[in-house]
Every structure is written in C-alpha cells, then in structure tokens.
Motif scaffolding. Structure first.
Motif, mmCIF file in Angstrom:
data_model
loop_
_atom_site.group_PDB
_atom_site.id
_atom_site.type_symbol
_atom_site.label_atom_id
_atom_site.label_comp_id
_atom_site.label_asym_id
_atom_site.label_seq_id
_atom_site.Cartn_x
_atom_site.Cartn_y
_atom_site.Cartn_z
ATOM 1 N N ILE A 1 3.745 -1.265 3.843
ATOM 2 C CA ILE A 1 3.172 0.084 3.700
ATOM 3 C C ILE A 1 4.309 1.034 3.340
ATOM 4 C CG2 ILE A 1 2.211 2.071 4.932
ATOM 5 C CD1 ILE A 1 0.336 0.357 6.367
ATOM 6 N N LEU B 1 0.820 4.865 0.891
ATOM 7 C CA LEU B 1 -0.019 5.749 1.685
ATOM 8 C C LEU B 1 0.608 7.137 1.667
ATOM 9 C CD1 LEU B 1 -2.465 5.626 3.605
ATOM 10 C CD2 LEU B 1 -0.935 4.837 5.407
ATOM 11 N N VAL C 1 0.848 -1.192 0.000
ATOM 12 C CA VAL C 1 0.000 0.000 0.000
ATOM 13 C C VAL C 1 0.882 1.240 0.000
ATOM 14 C CG1 VAL C 1 -1.700 1.331 1.296
ATOM 15 C CG2 VAL C 1 -1.870 -1.154 1.225
ATOM 16 N N SER D 1 -9.061 9.844 1.027
ATOM 17 C CA SER D 1 -9.151 8.789 2.036
ATOM 18 C C SER D 1 -10.046 9.218 3.191
ATOM 19 C CB SER D 1 -7.760 8.469 2.586
ATOM 20 O OG SER D 1 -7.321 9.532 3.391
ATOM 21 N N THR E 1 -6.119 4.096 10.420
ATOM 22 C CA THR E 1 -5.945 3.850 8.984
ATOM 23 C C THR E 1 -4.997 2.677 8.777
ATOM 24 O OG1 THR E 1 -6.246 6.204 8.536
ATOM 25 C CG2 THR E 1 -5.217 4.906 6.796
ATOM 26 N N LEU F 1 -5.690 -1.159 7.313
ATOM 27 C CA LEU F 1 -4.987 -1.689 6.137
ATOM 28 C C LEU F 1 -4.335 -3.023 6.485
ATOM 29 C CD1 LEU F 1 -3.411 1.612 4.801
ATOM 30 C CD2 LEU F 1 -5.216 0.265 3.710
ATOM 31 N N GLN F 2 -3.743 -3.081 7.661
ATOM 32 C CA GLN F 2 -3.110 -4.337 8.061
ATOM 33 C C GLN F 2 -4.133 -5.462 8.201
ATOM 34 O OE1 GLN F 2 0.540 -4.968 10.260
ATOM 35 N NE2 GLN F 2 -0.705 -5.473 12.026
ATOM 36 N N ILE G 1 -2.032 -6.876 4.303
ATOM 37 C CA ILE G 1 -1.045 -6.333 3.379
ATOM 38 C C ILE G 1 0.355 -6.673 3.892
ATOM 39 C CG2 ILE G 1 -2.522 -4.459 2.602
ATOM 40 C CD1 ILE G 1 -0.568 -2.790 4.572
#
Lengths: 182, 329
Positions: free
Chosen positions: B106, B52, B50, B83, B94, B98-99, B103
């Motif tokens: 990052i 970010l 990702v 976002s 956030t 995502l985790q 994923i």
C-alpha cells in the motif's frame, strides 16, 4: 567455503587464445563484423565482451559496438529467493534492431541467466539474430539453450564449481575448477 | 552481508547512511529503464500495489503509478473523493479490506501524521509513505538527495539550504533526516512563524536572512508555502513573503554560480520562487521529477525484495549457492 580440490583449468594464455579464436569464429561465421553488436552479461561477461570486441576490431579494422546487460530484474527466482543482488546498470546504447547480437557470458551452466538475458535484450529491439559466446561450458542445462562459440567445454559434476577470474576484477585471468565441500 | 530488514518505508528518520546509500545506488540502476523504448522490466510481475491517496497529488501519484507499471506490478488507484471514505469508512477498515484482497504493497498519502505507521503495524502488506501530514515524505527526500548526489557527488560537508515553510513541510523533514545522516551541512531559513521550535536539535543551522543563508550554499531547496495546512495566518501577505523569502534574480546574484535550485513542486510561481529562477539553468526541478520515478522503482523493488545483499552477487556465489537455487536466475 572450504574446497577439497582446486585446480586451474585455463591460465592467462589459454584464456587469451580462446577469446581470440572465438573472435575469429565470429568473423568467419558472420562474414565480417558489419551489424555485429557484442553484449556482455554483468559482471564478468562484460569484460570478456570488451576483449572479444577488441579482437574483432583488430581482425576487421572496423568499429564494433559493445553493450552490457544486468539481468537482475529479469531473474526467474525473484519471489522464491530470499536474498537479492544489487541491481546493476544495463547499457545498450546501440539500436539492436536488425543487428546480430553476440551475447557473452563467462560460464554457461543451467541456462537460466541466458534466458533472462534473451528476454531483456528483446525489450531493446528486434535483433536479426542472437548468438551466444561463453568462455566455459560446464553442462547441466535446465533450459534448451546452446552456445554458438565456446572457449572450453568442461565436463563437470554438480558437486563441482567453476570460477572465472578476470584481471579487471580479480588478481589474474584464470579458470578454476573445484569441488564444493560437503 | 548487510540485509535490508524492512517491510515498509515510512521515513528517513533513523535510517542508517548505509541503508540510504543502498536506496540511492539502486535508484541509479533503475534510472536507465525510463530511457528505454520499452520502459518496462518484469521484476515485480504478479505483485499488486494499491495507491491510496487521501490528499491531492499530481507528481507523487503519477510517479508511483509509473514506477509500479515500469516494474510490471499491477496498480490500483484509490482517491479519497471516490472511495468509501466519503461514506464514513475508517482508515483501518479500508486498509483491512484492501489486504483481504491479497495486495502486496500500500502506498499511502494522508493528512494525518503517522497514518502510514498505523497501517504498517496493522497489516502484513508493505507500506510506503507517500507523505503523511507535516511529518515525512521519504521518497521525495530520497529523490532530492539523489538529485543532489548526481550533481554534487559526495554530500558530506556540502552546504544545503532549505528555505520556506519548514514547520509544515514533510519534504523538509525527510531532507533534513537524510542529509544530516549523510554528513551534509544543512541550514534552514524561513520566517520565525514557520520555524518549528527545537529544529536545531535535528542537527541543522538556523539562518533568518535569506541572502546570508544562500551565499555559500551548494544547493537551495525551496519549500512550498502550504496555505492549505496553515490554520492561522503566518505572514502578512504573499507579496511580503515573496519579497523577504522568495527566490528571485536578485537572490541568484548572491549565490555561487554553480549553486543548484530545487523545488519539490507544485511551485507557487511568484511566491517562493520567481518565474526567472524556476526557468533558469540553475533549476534542477524537472530533473528531480525524472529521478522521482527511479527512486520509487528502487523503493518498491527493495521493499518487495526483502533482504538485500550488500555487494553485487558474484559469479562464484552463483555457482556456489546450495543446489536448490544454484545459478538460479
């Protein structure tokens, strides 16, 4: 690692003759060296590829392009193995599309290296044919892969190891067969 | 066997020369991939990364995304404006969300120094710092050092001058940490208002006069004037800055003919660098951009790979490995 038994199964002369014979077989099978590109797999395959290409040039008095493949990024154990080798450089400067690529490695064993090399080669173009030359075939294939040119077939057990030494990296040209210590 | 025991790449501070060289050597191998017709290798197939980005970016973001795609990783891009950050979601929430989507890496750019470090301690996923405030921008530092090494060879004893807004520049800091570790002779040059107090403790020389700073330099790296980070005016006018610290044809004449000119971008043409310098054959600015993709490929590969062997895996090791991964490819 200590070894129980260690013996030389090919010396400098035998390696030279085997490479030369492979070069003659390549010429015979392909009716010359037109459209031949010799590609070695890093590290020792590259030096064997250079020698094969030199013989091909001598036999046919024509230039034979060579290349080098580093298959690290195409390995199938990236996510399972804990330590990774340093990534080497791939050098394919020739357009291999419609060429006959002779892939060269030192030892043919499980066939996994060759699988990775085939995948990488195909990312560089669409060769008309890929042929495989190896100095030693020690058996124990895990993939349906077969060599077209073999320097020496060496029946081995899985508890043994085969080492190819080349003068460019090691002290001399030789092939060693030994048994892994338990 | 030296192992790269590193889940994250947060900065070049504290990194050993050996580790930096591992990144540089790996970069050299990845550079060729971007020259191929099929610019893609399967190394990171199945990894999810990702990007970010809480701050604007063209180069770094495109460079990371291309690096990810060329390694066959799956990339997701999130920028602040589109976002849930605009709805008030915290960085921690956030990142944890995502985790929770499983994923692997990052890549974060954030205006707050230390934001990547916070995530790195919070998450199991790897974190790559793509620029945090005025702190560090390690992949930019690595690509600058890689470009220098490609052009100059061994950097020990070479004179590298960093000019401009040192105080606000994370690029300057990452360059300083890396270059000093590799034994380069680093000089910083800029107006006193843009020179952090105690910068000499990092092992650099301060020179206020641009012409004196550049006269025996092997490379000059120009930092961008970061108007967006300046809370108070640090110099009277852009024109005055350009006349005192801007690099132009006149400055070039005071430099060694082979001295390289670098800039991390985006350039303020006419401020820290004039048109003719930016487009001159001394400038390796676009080389830096090309190398950036390779550096980021190397970084992601090394971070995702975990342990690294110091030397090339030899054929003997391949066949000697335990049966489980014997000659495993």
């Amino acid at each position: 690692m200590a070894f129980k038994i260690r013996s030389t199964i090919m010396d400098t002369d035998q390696i030279r003759r085997a490479i030369k014979r492979i070069a003659h077989e390549i010429v015979e099978r392909n009716h010359g060296v037109d459209n031949i590109v010799v590609v070695g797999i890093r590290r020792r395959g590259v030096f064997l590829a250079q020698r094969i290409a030199k013989y091909l040039e001598q036999i046919e008095s024509a230039d034979v392009p060579i290349g080098a493949l580093d298959i690290t990024l195409y390995r199938d154990d990236f996510s399972v193995s804990t330590s990774k080798p340093i990534v080497g450089t791939t050098e394919i400067n020739e357009d291999i599309t419609d060429k006959v690529v002779v892939l060269v490695d030192d030892v043919l064993y499980t066939g996994r290296t060759i699988r990775a090399a085939l995948d990488e080669l195909i990312d560089f173009g669409r060769p008309r044919q890929i042929q495989l030359a190896v100095l030693v075939d020690r058996g124990h294939r895990e993939f349906p892969i077969k060599a077209d040119y073999v320097g020496k077939n060496v029946p081995t057990s899985e508890s043994e190891f085969v080492e190819v030494h080349v003068i460019e990296l090691d002290e001399e040209d030789e092939v060693i067969l030994g048994e892994k210590s338990l | 066997m030296t192992e790269l025991d590193r889940k994250d790449l947060l900065g070049l501070e504290g990194m050993s020369a050996e580790e930096i060289e591992l990144f540089l050597d790996t970069t050299a191998s990845f550079k060729e991939i971007s020259e191929r017709t099929v610019k893609k290798v399967p190394a990171l197939r199945g990894k999810t990364i990702v990007n970010l980005f809480f701050e604007p970016s063209t180069r770094t973001r495109a460079s990371f995304e291309l690096a990810e795609k060329r390694l066959s990783a799956d990339a997701v891009n999130i920028s602040k404006s589109t976002s849930s950050v605009v709805k008030g979601e915290s960085l921690r929430d956030t990142a944890e969300n995502l985790q929770a989507m499983k994923i692997d890496v990052i890549v974060i750019r954030h205006a707050a120094s230390g934001a990547p470090h916070f995530l790195a301690s919070l998450l199991d996923a790897s974190v790559v710092n793509a620029g945090d405030g005025a702190h560090e921008h390690p992949t930019q530092g690595l690509l600058d050092i890689f470009t220098l090494r490609e052009n100059l060879g061994d950097l020990s004893g070479r004179k590298i001058v960093i000019v401009g807004d040192i105080a606000h520049s994370r690029v300057a800091r990452s360059n300083i940490f890396g270059l000093v570790t590799l034994g380069a002779d680093v000089t910083v040059c800029g107006p006193p208002t843009m020179m952090p107090v105690g910068i000499e403790k990092l092992g650099v020389t301060i020179e206020r006069n641009l012409l004196r700073a550049v006269e025996d330099a092997d490379a000059v790296n120009l930092m961008r004037i970061q108007l967006e980070r300046q809370k108070v005016s640090l110099f009277p006018t852009l024109a005055e800055y350009a006349s005192v610290y801007g690099m132009n044809r006149e400055t070039l004449r005071h430099m060694k003919p082979e001295c390289l000119v670098m800039h991390p971008g985006p350039m303020n043409r006419g401020v820290e660098i004039s048109q003719e310098v930016a487009d001159s054959d001394r400038a390796v600015i676009l080389e830096q951009v090309t190398n950036g993709v390779a550096v980021r490929m190397a970084t992601l590969y090394l971070i995702c790979g975990g342990a690294q062997r110091e030397k090339v895996l030899t054929d003997e090791e391949e066949v000697e490995a335990p049966p489980a991964n014997r000659e495993a490819v």
